[in-house]
Write a protein that holds these residues in place. Structure first.
Motif, short mmCIF file in Angstrom:
data_model
loop_
_atom_site.label_atom_id
_atom_site.label_comp_id
_atom_site.label_asym_id
_atom_site.label_seq_id
_atom_site.Cartn_x
_atom_site.Cartn_y
_atom_site.Cartn_z
N CYS A 10 0.84 -1.19 0.00
CA CYS A 10 0.00 0.00 0.00
C CYS A 10 0.88 1.25 0.00
N VAL A 12 0.27 4.06 0.98
CA VAL A 12 0.00 4.94 2.12
C VAL A 12 0.61 4.38 3.40
N CYS A 13 0.33 3.12 3.71
CA CYS A 13 0.77 2.57 4.99
C CYS A 13 1.79 1.45 4.84
N CYS A 31 -7.20 3.93 3.23
CA CYS A 31 -5.93 4.39 2.67
C CYS A 31 -6.14 5.08 1.33
ZN LIG Z 1 -2.84 1.02 3.56
#
Ligand SMILES: [Zn+2]
Length: 69
Positions: A10, A12-13, A31
């Motif tokens: 991912c 984002v994370c 996300c």
């Molecule tokens: Zn994520």
């Protein structure tokens, strides 16, 4: 034949995401919203030129006394 499953993370994370995930390449809808928020928060400014164009059009037109604003 050996199947190679490449793990995608991912953006984002950094959590591993399956390619079958409904929110791919994000691990979750949350996300995905975080990533969209980057655009909305001004990380990428793209609205200014559009505003300038509409202003120029209005300035070039004759004044309209009946216009309500
Ligand atoms: Zn994520």
């Amino acid at each position: 034949m050996a199947k190679r499953i490449r793990s995608v993370r991912c953006p984002v994370c950094r959590k591993a995401v399956k390619k079958q995930a409904p929110d791919f390449p994000f691990c979750s809808e949350r996300c995905r919203q975080v990533d969209l928020g980057k655009w909305a928060s001004g990380a990428y400014v793209i609205s200014s030129p559009v505003t300038d164009i509409s202003d120029a059009i209005e300035d070039g037109g004759p004044p309209d006394p009946g216009r309500k604003s």
